[in-house]
Enzyme design. Structure first.
Site, PDB file in Angstrom:
ATOM      1  CB  VAL A  43      -1.004  -0.008   1.174  1.00  0.00           C
ATOM      2  CG1 VAL A  43      -0.310   0.160   2.516  1.00  0.00           C
ATOM      3  CG2 VAL A  43      -2.089   1.030   0.965  1.00  0.00           C
ATOM      4  CG  HIS A 121      -1.901  -1.859  -3.996  1.00  0.00           C
ATOM      5  ND1 HIS A 121      -2.377  -1.583  -2.731  1.00  0.00           N
ATOM      6  CD2 HIS A 121      -2.598  -1.059  -4.842  1.00  0.00           C
ATOM      7  CE1 HIS A 121      -3.310  -0.652  -2.807  1.00  0.00           C
ATOM      8  NE2 HIS A 121      -3.465  -0.319  -4.082  1.00  0.00           N
ATOM      9  CB  CYS A 122      -3.234  -6.419  -0.746  1.00  0.00           C
ATOM     10  SG  CYS A 122      -1.812  -7.519  -0.579  1.00  0.00           S
ATOM     11  CB  ILE A 123      -2.271  -4.096   3.671  1.00  0.00           C
ATOM     12  CG1 ILE A 123      -3.763  -3.713   3.666  1.00  0.00           C
ATOM     13  CG2 ILE A 123      -1.531  -3.325   4.766  1.00  0.00           C
ATOM     14  CD1 ILE A 123      -4.065  -2.250   3.404  1.00  0.00           C
ATOM     15  CB  SER A 129      -1.439  -8.108  -4.314  1.00  0.00           C
ATOM     16  OG  SER A 129      -0.413  -8.432  -3.396  1.00  0.00           O
TER      17      SER A 129
END
Length: 185
Positions: A43, A121-123, A129
């Site tokens: 992120v 993306h993710c965190i 992701s």
């Protein structure tokens, strides 16, 4: 004995996939190119529009849309990027597989655009992701799950949760059945 061995290889389980994932020796970076013009990141890099523009990113797939700490929507990115958000939770009960096809389609379209570069993306850039990128490789590049994982862990430290691995195994089985049916026809 050989037929039994081959049959055992054909049916993977989550534990088998975790062993493959555990073999990765890479450090986790903010962003890595895992396939030509396809990136997985966290992120922090996803919220750095200037860095994304310098890298030439054109499409952003946010696998943690509307999650705490994940700013992101088309307004945030403006006209500089094409944005897609998936409100996924990194949990043992979230059905991420309902997004496999739409995420793969978004990635594919992004890569097919002139000079297209896609960030998923993710965190942390490890579970949600990477699961969506694995599904893309399976759906669009006809890669078996194990091969897709082996390919990705050469480029990035990933670790989809057990639930997501099970969903990917289901997809892998569906795709194998479909290929066998097509061969028989």
């Amino acid at each position: 004995m050989t037929a039994q061995k081959n049959q055992r290889k054909e049916y993977l389980c989550v534990k088998d996939l975790e062993k493959v994932l555990d073999s990765c020796t890479l450090e986790l970076n903010q962003i890595d190119e895992v396939w030509p013009n396809l990136y997985i990141g966290n992120v922090r890099i996803a919220q750095n529009r200037a860095a994304l523009q310098r890298m030439g990113i054109t499409h952003i797939l946010n696998a943690a849309h509307s999650k705490r700490g994940s700013i992101g929507d088309q307004n945030f990115y403006g006209t500089s990027f094409v944005y897609c958000g998936i409100p996924a939770e990194d949990s043992s009960y979230f059905d991420l597989d309902i997004y496999f096809r739409s995420a793969a389609d978004f990635i594919h379209k992004g890569l097919k655009t002139p000079d297209g570069k896609v960030l998923v993306h993710c965190i942390m850039g490890m579970s949600r992701s990477s699961t969506l990128v694995l599904a893309y490789l399976m759906l669009y590049h006809h890669m078996p799950l194990r091969s897709a994982i082996q390919r990705l862990i050469r480029k990035r430290a990933i670790y989809p949760n057990r639930n997501f691995l099970a969903l990917l195994l289901d997809l892998d089985l569906q795709l194998k059945r479909k290929r066998k049916t097509c061969v028989l026809l």
